[in-house]
Design a protein around this motif. Sequence first.
Motif, PDB file in Angstrom:
ATOM      1  N   TRP A   1      10.118  27.991  -7.038  1.00  5.92           N
ATOM      2  CA  TRP A   1      10.421  26.899  -7.960  1.00  5.92           C
ATOM      3  C   TRP A   1       9.232  26.625  -8.886  1.00  5.92           C
ATOM      4  O   TRP A   1       9.406  26.353 -10.067  1.00  5.92           O
TER       5      TRP A   1
ATOM      6  N   ASP B   1       9.466  29.153 -11.557  1.00  3.68           N
ATOM      7  CA  ASP B   1      10.612  29.008 -12.457  1.00  3.68           C
ATOM      8  C   ASP B   1      11.286  27.664 -12.185  1.00  3.68           C
ATOM      9  O   ASP B   1      12.342  27.600 -11.560  1.00  3.68           O
TER      10      ASP B   1
ATOM     11  N   SER C   1      13.486  24.505 -11.991  1.00  5.20           N
ATOM     12  CA  SER C   1      14.876  24.232 -12.390  1.00  5.20           C
ATOM     13  C   SER C   1      15.468  23.232 -11.411  1.00  5.20           C
ATOM     14  O   SER C   1      14.868  22.893 -10.392  1.00  5.20           O
ATOM     15  N   GLY C   2      16.661  22.739 -11.736  1.00  5.77           N
ATOM     16  CA  GLY C   2      17.383  21.875 -10.814  1.00  5.77           C
ATOM     17  C   GLY C   2      17.017  20.408 -10.879  1.00  5.77           C
ATOM     18  O   GLY C   2      17.263  19.682  -9.912  1.00  5.77           O
ATOM     19  N   TYR C   3      16.442  19.950 -11.975  1.00  8.41           N
ATOM     20  CA  TYR C   3      16.096  18.534 -12.077  1.00  8.41           C
ATOM     21  C   TYR C   3      16.219  18.092 -13.533  1.00  8.41           C
ATOM     22  O   TYR C   3      16.192  18.897 -14.461  1.00  8.41           O
ATOM     23  N   THR C   4      16.346  16.794 -13.690  1.00  8.73           N
ATOM     24  CA  THR C   4      16.405  16.196 -15.020  1.00  8.73           C
ATOM     25  C   THR C   4      15.275  15.182 -15.139  1.00  8.73           C
ATOM     26  O   THR C   4      15.066  14.377 -14.231  1.00  8.73           O
TER      27      THR C   4
ATOM     28  N   ALA D   1      20.171  24.130  -6.948  1.00  6.94           N
ATOM     29  CA  ALA D   1      19.467  24.789  -8.052  1.00  6.94           C
ATOM     30  C   ALA D   1      17.969  24.876  -7.787  1.00  6.94           C
ATOM     31  O   ALA D   1      17.302  25.802  -8.262  1.00  6.94           O
TER      32      ALA D   1
ATOM     33  N   ASN E   1      16.496  29.084  -7.586  1.00 10.28           N
ATOM     34  CA  ASN E   1      15.992  29.162  -8.956  1.00 10.28           C
ATOM     35  C   ASN E   1      15.847  30.630  -9.364  1.00 10.28           C
ATOM     36  O   ASN E   1      16.127  31.540  -8.570  1.00 10.28           O
TER      37      ASN E   1
END
Length: 258
Positions: A142, A145, A147-150, A163, A167
Amino acid sequence: ARAQMGSSLGFHIILACMGIAFPAIVMIAHYRGLRHHDQAALLLARRWSKVMAVLVAVGAVTGTVLSFEMGLLWPGLMGRYGSVIGIPFSFEGIFFFLEAIFTAIYLYGWDRLPAWAHFWSLAPVVITGIGGAFSVVAANAWMNDPSGYTMSGGRITSVDPVAVFFNGATYYQIPHMILAAYMVAGGLAATPYAVGLLRGHRDRYNRLGFLLPFTVAAIATPFQIAIGDTAARAIASQQPVKFASMEYVTVTARGVPE
């Protein structure tokens, strides 16, 4: 911080490899001993199980040091992204507790549990070792790369755990680590018996002690070559600066020779 984290990881990774893969090697020896009534294989499994327990205990200590270092040495990273990267670390904790519990059951089970029930008590150790590796390497992947968050206003507002785990770097880092663990554990376990064979101790115990773990390492090696090439190509594409540092290319250029 980099030096301390690097030295801690450099020590821990050997123990981690043994924790991931060595139980499978013990299980293979135990299966052979039960299936073929092979007393040499059973003796190997019994002796290896004691080594396995010590390595799990020491690995727990070095792993705890690393968990503290994540927060103490990298407060900016963990303070901002802890709610994301903490997910795979939490799963790793669960896997490790299960691994430790079943390791204790297996050790206690010698001469106390029915033979095949005792053998199968080691299976959760093998599975949780792989699960723990999956979780920790997913956290590392992670960071390569994310990913999986806002994020909104500098704060994490929502997280997608699936996610985070899967990743873009997970797919080549996790098999690379698990295969590496089986190569390391197989090579290290075979080493004392290889020395014994070279010194002329050609009895069945030494031959089997070399053959079982070395075969595991040998089978993993060609797969690792392919996965390693895939990983290198992905890093060269996704993280060219990191790839340049790995190859010690200090000046940006094209067509740089190996």
